[in-house]
Design an enzyme around this catalytic site. Sequence first.
Site, short mmCIF file in Angstrom:
data_model
loop_
_atom_site.label_atom_id
_atom_site.label_comp_id
_atom_site.label_asym_id
_atom_site.label_seq_id
_atom_site.Cartn_x
_atom_site.Cartn_y
_atom_site.Cartn_z
N HIS A 62 34.37 46.04 29.34
CA HIS A 62 34.04 47.33 29.94
C HIS A 62 33.90 48.37 28.84
CE1 HIS A 62 38.44 46.89 29.81
NE2 HIS A 62 38.49 48.20 29.60
N HIS A 305 52.05 45.55 32.99
CA HIS A 305 51.20 45.32 34.15
C HIS A 305 50.33 44.10 33.85
CE1 HIS A 305 47.81 47.26 32.03
NE2 HIS A 305 48.70 48.16 31.64
#
Length: 381
Positions: A62, A305
């Site tokens: 990205h 995470h």
Amino acid sequence: MLKLSIQDITLNQAHEDKQSAIAFLAQQLTDNGLVEANYLAGMQAREAQNSTFLGNGIAIPHGTTDTRDLVKQTGVAIAHFPNGVDWGDGNTVYLAIGIAAKSDEHLGILKQLTKVLGEDGVEQALQNAQSAEQIIALLNGETQLAIEFDASHIQLDFPASDMIQMAAVSAGLLKNSGSVDTAFVADVVAKNPTHLGEGVWLVSSNKGVNQTGMAFVTTINQCHFENQDVKALIAFAGCNSAHRAQLSTITALIADQAIGSLLSKSALELIALFNPATAEQASTPASNGDANSAIYKIRNAHGLHARPGAMLVACAKKFESAITVRNLDSDSQAVNAKSLMKVIGLGVKHGHQLEFTANGDDAQAALEAIGQAIESGLGEG
């Protein structure tokens, strides 16, 4: 929340390296009207900062925060590489998800991928996927990757007097676990099993199967079927390819003329042979007695995470040693450091201290590598 769909997927792509693959995804995003043409530069810059490889054959290239103004509309372009693409550091990608995000929508995709990133067999399943529907089902955690085979599927030394009883018991074990219904039981009892040698037989059916499973039954009595000894029966309930590894194990035993070795194994040994993932989950983490251990502080601003957790697990998986980890700041139990779901479940926040324990020939090297990975930010700088 940004979600993945079959319309986003382009199958059977082949690229020599990740730069070519990223360029393809950038072009897809551009052609779909999601980004400006020069968004590729942002994707390349992001990859240069840190690899977007997540683990289990998946990457999410990205753009950088500086190129968010080039995003016209939030969306994704997904490319499937059945032959794999070298993503650097010994990592191979079979599925790359190119993301165009105006803010932090990609975190939703990370959350969606959390389960599949921690499962064994994902890479092979992605590599062998034949349709966009199969890929989406896999990413959504709807695909069975491992066969159902644990202690509840094993019955040793049952006092059976004939093959029908053996078949009924094996089918009953699978039915009791919810893998099959009565249609499977009726079909298996009516079938003629195949003799694998040394008194070991095999029977299978795909009727009334809810999930692929395996049962193993031995008898303490002297039984015969078609003038051959009956000592054990393996039963397969199949509705997908999750039993492929177990069939390969059986084939190897037959080729080595060792199929009879199954008769002397305990339930735990059978599980370890046919379903090592279940055996690993059932095992108790090793004590610190003769183990190597180290404590590291997590530097990531948002803790462990999905992305940094996946990087940590990928690092641990590079070593043969058994590695456990516990969160000293939450007084957690030690869990398998090679399981993403268990690592994420530790609830690690910024500044928490993790104690790693490793047992094996490369234990010290594993701990040093984990320490270096944590120090470098686990892919987040």
